[in-house]
Design an enzyme around this catalytic site. Structure first.
Site, mmCIF file in Angstrom:
data_model
loop_
_atom_site.group_PDB
_atom_site.id
_atom_site.type_symbol
_atom_site.label_atom_id
_atom_site.label_comp_id
_atom_site.label_asym_id
_atom_site.label_seq_id
_atom_site.Cartn_x
_atom_site.Cartn_y
_atom_site.Cartn_z
ATOM 1 N N GLU A 143 -8.556 -23.715 -5.027
ATOM 2 C CA GLU A 143 -7.812 -24.689 -5.827
ATOM 3 C C GLU A 143 -7.065 -25.672 -4.936
ATOM 4 O OE1 GLU A 143 -5.247 -25.372 -9.814
ATOM 5 O OE2 GLU A 143 -6.058 -23.389 -9.381
ATOM 6 N N HIS A 186 -18.743 -33.970 -10.083
ATOM 7 C CA HIS A 186 -18.560 -35.019 -11.090
ATOM 8 C C HIS A 186 -17.218 -35.691 -10.823
ATOM 9 C CE1 HIS A 186 -18.117 -37.018 -14.968
ATOM 10 N NE2 HIS A 186 -16.963 -36.392 -15.117
ATOM 11 N N LEU A 187 -17.219 -37.013 -10.751
ATOM 12 C CA LEU A 187 -15.994 -37.781 -10.588
ATOM 13 C C LEU A 187 -15.903 -38.779 -11.731
ATOM 14 C CD1 LEU A 187 -16.118 -38.508 -6.726
ATOM 15 C CD2 LEU A 187 -14.830 -36.728 -7.933
ATOM 16 N N GLY A 188 -15.284 -38.356 -12.808
ATOM 17 C CA GLY A 188 -15.162 -39.219 -13.970
ATOM 18 C C GLY A 188 -13.771 -39.807 -14.105
ATOM 19 N N GLY A 196 -5.017 -29.115 -12.264
ATOM 20 C CA GLY A 196 -6.103 -28.179 -12.498
ATOM 21 C C GLY A 196 -6.221 -27.841 -13.972
ATOM 22 N N HIS A 205 -16.630 -13.777 -6.289
ATOM 23 C CA HIS A 205 -16.349 -13.147 -4.996
ATOM 24 C C HIS A 205 -17.591 -12.344 -4.625
ATOM 25 C CE1 HIS A 205 -12.272 -14.416 -5.752
ATOM 26 N NE2 HIS A 205 -12.307 -13.774 -6.908
#
Length: 141
Positions: A63, A106-108, A82, A89
């Site tokens: 994260e 993905h970059l929206g 987030g 794992h």
């Protein structure tokens, strides 16, 4: 390059002071045009009581990488948080230095999806994770 502004490792690691990242020994180590790397030791701070890497520590590394990368894409004026994270794992680790790498799926405008793979010192997959980020402003890619 996907970053709104090219980050320096010194800046990234400076932001980590007095945070969970510093406590766990997470250090940003490399940045390319479309990926970000960090390391984390497997030591008493990151092990569970049975001597293995704690799954939560892996998720904290994942994260940290994904959320930092998302922030670098949208810039400091656009908040992002987030929304969802999952982790598989796949290998137990008792010691050593882990390396995580995040890349975008993905970059929206309103969401990002980041893939994070964490490997041990022998390049064996330890954990694979996917993080979905909510972009709270209009600064999405």
């Amino acid at each position: 390059m996907i970053w709104k502004s090219a980050p320096s490792l010194e800046q990234l690691n400076g932001m980590s002071q007095d945070t969970l990242l510093a406590h766990l020994g997470i250090t940003f180590t490399a940045v390319s045009d479309d990926a970000l790397w960090a390391t984390m030791p497997v030591d008493p701070r990151t092990r569970q009581p049975f001597g293995l890497l704690h799954g939560g520590a892996s998720v904290a590394l994942a994260e940290s990488l994904g959320s930092t990368a998302a922030s670098l894409v949208v810039g400091p004026e656009t908040p992002c948080v987030g929304l969802d994270i999952n982790a598989n794992h796949v290998r137990g680790v008792r010691e050593g230095l882990l390396t995580g790498r995040t890349t975008p799926h993905h970059l929206g405008r309103s969401t990002h999806v980041w893939q994070i793979d964490i490997v041990d010192e022998r390049e064996r997959l330890v954990c694979t994770s996917r993080l979905t980020m909510a972009i709270l402003g209009s600064g999405g890619a």
